[in-house]
Enzyme design. Structure first.
Site, PDB file in Angstrom:
ATOM      1  N   SER A 182       0.837  -1.190   0.000  1.00 14.65           N
ATOM      2  CA  SER A 182       0.000   0.000   0.000  1.00 14.65           C
ATOM      3  C   SER A 182       0.879   1.250   0.000  1.00 14.65           C
ATOM      4  CB  SER A 182      -0.944  -0.056   1.208  1.00 14.65           C
ATOM      5  OG  SER A 182      -2.014   0.831   1.061  1.00 14.65           O
ATOM      6  N   ARG A 249     -11.840   6.230   9.601  1.00  9.64           N
ATOM      7  CA  ARG A 249     -11.314   4.871   9.637  1.00  9.64           C
ATOM      8  C   ARG A 249     -12.338   3.848   9.138  1.00  9.64           C
ATOM      9  NH1 ARG A 249      -6.734   1.860   9.208  1.00  9.64           N
ATOM     10  NH2 ARG A 249      -6.828   0.023  10.506  1.00  9.64           N
ATOM     11  N   ASP A 344      -8.411  -6.942  -4.290  1.00  7.65           N
ATOM     12  CA  ASP A 344      -8.029  -5.589  -3.870  1.00  7.65           C
ATOM     13  C   ASP A 344      -8.633  -4.596  -4.858  1.00  7.65           C
ATOM     14  OD1 ASP A 344      -6.809  -3.196  -3.202  1.00  7.65           O
ATOM     15  OD2 ASP A 344      -4.758  -3.973  -3.288  1.00  7.65           O
ATOM     16  N   HIS A 377      -7.784  -5.439  -0.190  1.00 13.12           N
ATOM     17  CA  HIS A 377      -6.501  -4.741  -0.083  1.00 13.12           C
ATOM     18  C   HIS A 377      -5.677  -5.257   1.096  1.00 13.12           C
ATOM     19  CE1 HIS A 377      -3.591  -1.593  -0.523  1.00 13.12           C
ATOM     20  NE2 HIS A 377      -3.854  -1.085   0.663  1.00 13.12           N
ATOM     21  N   ASP A 378      -6.341  -5.600   2.182  1.00 11.28           N
ATOM     22  CA  ASP A 378      -5.656  -6.089   3.381  1.00 11.28           C
ATOM     23  C   ASP A 378      -4.911  -7.405   3.154  1.00 11.28           C
ATOM     24  OD1 ASP A 378      -5.975  -4.124   5.226  1.00 11.28           O
ATOM     25  OD2 ASP A 378      -7.720  -5.011   6.205  1.00 11.28           O
TER      26      ASP A 378
END
Lengths: 397, 397
Positions: A182, A249, A344, A377-378
């Site tokens: 990222s 967040r 992602d 994405h994680d």
């Protein structure tokens, strides 16, 4: 270029009050327990930093952690670059009471992907951060007050320039590898392209060579969530703008996960076993989960840092001053290992593929690993088992 | 079931001060200009509505528009169900000075997909809405004050039950077709499944048979943006909570578009021709675009309505009380035309495909049109040219 160790200063964070020396801890820990007890160190730069914006930063620090030993040839360093909400604490625990290890603990330690028996593994909190490095929460030496919004706007290039100074101070002329996912991947690319002699192997994961409109949009929306909060007070808060930061967040978290995983984990399950209550308030488990993600972020991340770091990500465009993406990559001299993750959607595989084509077009050598994963994405943080052999093979060469 | 016209009351909205009778306007308009001048009408229900939550709604209205003529057999009605931010104003203009036509204008008019020479086309603002139908901004007959958060929580089922009462009042026993995208599609499914004798052809577009964790998450985050705004005042605002509502819209807007279109339209273009300013404030064109989306929404949509309507969407699960999705669709007696759009990631094609399989599994007849489009979820509103022949063919049968 190679600086001497006398620039180094070390101190303890509050969290490391009970910590012991990292090498001593590793001597008594089993290989399966990773790097054991660690502490965060602080390096104070003796020189100001000229920023891309034209501003100059005086009296700045980087917080960093280091695991393993730098060898005599000083050629076994692996530099880890962290993502937006990460920090220098990659691996190990600060004390035996510490509930959680560092954010990439499974990757670092004896026998792990970044094998501390062989490598000197290093990670610094980014400039602009809130976990020990100089950022908007730091004291401005000119006013002796916290910078707040007087902190200069920074870029990925500035973050990397600061880390190059740290490498100089540690006497590391070239890193064996630089790795990050990222925003960490953006720093990897920046280092490889703008400091070609400093990198042998560059490993950008789940990232992009330039932030696109979608990425900028989510980033800007997150900032708006914070600046909408009256508790933000134009950056001059004493207590965090908790509602705004938590919302930022929650939004960001959604861009890190996949529809498939959310559905598999939460589906339409309710918070209350009593069934639907028909109220405007939270009723579904996914809502409470997001709430938890937001609340826990407020406890560990500074709202102004969030503004500065996301802004740095928006500026990211390795080809900003180049006629093409391939020509932007041309100065690099390293080998590349690029990885993307199928689910992602923040930095989709297509972004990595553009990069791979550009590196090859510039004459570079690149191994591309398009992983299939449902973690969104994680995945770059969660698919450790799939990534480990790939990294080990690349580092064995 | 069939009610008489005497329940109908008609009045003008502020926006229709200069409007003329719709039929009169159509008489002088060319086919290519659509339905011409229109006005919104209001129907007041003579009976209370029992809601799914168990609450009862008294003295409620629906705002609606109608184009074309109901034939003597009363079998040529097409009911359009609008999406979250839509309203009854599907087609035409309120006055010759009106800058924009209704939200699906290209689909309604002589010779268009919903041909007003053949069909009586009807659309009502949903219960809970803020565009003429009874919602949280309406006056509570018990207190003679606006409901605000005393308005009962409503469901997609409640919205449809209210519209069935309107059909009764208009003397429409069965609609030739019911059509809608997104939340409109949820209402289409609800009507077809729970009022099987009222529907000949059901056309759910870009929708789902049940809101999943991802959809609930975005919906909940949007509500949080509003309730975070101190100007919301627990729903008791006089002026809209503009910052929160705008942010909710910016977030939602992102879920309606595709990465590809954002990139094609905005890429990394800057707002200022002078280049990067290195400030925390907006610098990229995509940021100003989102800001505009947010601001303009505040001018036309009520924050409390946004809370209630998104909550209704979260409750949406056609199979909530059924052992399977197929058995949930079993009561329906209509033909189905289901359409999805390849770049829609809010209600992706896979959601439509689950529905198609369920309808077929229940013995239903369904034509499935998985359109390829780069417009994201909004494609159901924007791909009018592709949708028109499909609808015309289905309505010709």
């Amino acid at each position: 270029m190679v600086a001497t160790r006398h620039y180094l200063t070390e101190s303890s964070t509050v969290a490391t009050r009970h910590a012991v020396d990292a090498r001593e801890a590793r001597a008594v820990s089993l290989p399966s327990t990773g790097v054991g007890l660690v502490q965060t160190r602080f390096w104070h730069s003796p020189l100001p930093l000229m920023l891309e914006s034209g501003a100059t930063l005086h009296n700045w620090n980087l917080a960093y952690e280091a695991y393993g030993r730098l060898n005599a040839a000083r050629d076994n360093a692996i530099l880890i670059m962290h993502a937006l909400s990460g920090d220098a604490h990659v691996a190990g625990r600060f004390s035996s009471q510490d509930r959680k290890p560092g954010w990439w603990d499974a990757m670092v330690g004896p026998g792990r992907a970044f094998d501390t028996n062989r490598f000197f593994v290093l990670c610094a909190n980014v400039l602009g951060g809130c976990r020990g490095s100089t950022g908007p929460g730091s004291v401005n030496p000119l006013t002796e007050q916290p910078y707040r919004l007087d902190f200069p706007v920074i870029t990925i290039g500035d973050m990397v320039a600061a880390q190059v100074r740290l490498l100089d101070a540690l006497g590391v002329e070239q890193v064996r590898a630089v790795v990050g996912g990222s925003m960490g991947g953006m720093q990897v690319i920046e280092l490889a392209v703008h400091y070609p002699e400093r990198v042998r192997l560059a490993i950008p994961l789940a990232t992009t060579a330039r932030s696109n409109a979608q990425a900028i949009a989510w980033s800007s929306i997150g900032r708006r969530a914070i600046t909408n909060d009256p508790a933000w007070q134009d950056g001059n808060y004493r207590a965090q703008p908790a509602n705004g930061l938590a919302l930022a967040r929650m939004i960001a978290h959604m861009t890190y996960v996949s529809e498939e995983r959310l559905d598999r984990r939460f589906d339409r399950s309710l918070q209350s076993p009593a069934g639907l209550r028909y109220v405007l308030d939270r009723e579904f488990a996914i809502e409470s989960y997001l709430d938890y993600q937001g609340q826990s972020f407020v406890e560990r991340f500074d709202a102004n840092s969030y503004l500065y770091i996301t802004k740095a990500m928006d500026y990211w465009d390795v080809a900003a001053n180049a006629p093409s993406l391939a020509s932007a990559f041309a100065p690099a001299r390293c080998r590349w290992l690029v990885a993307s993750y199928s689910s992602d959607w923040l930095y989709p595989p297509a972004e990595s593929e553009l990069m791979v084509v550009a590196i090859r077009g510039s004459g570079g050598l690149v191994d591309y690993h398009p992983f299939t994963s449902s973690f969104g994405h994680d995945a770059f943080l969660l698919e450790e088992a799939a990534l480990t052999p790939v990294l080990q093979a690349a580092l064995a060469e």
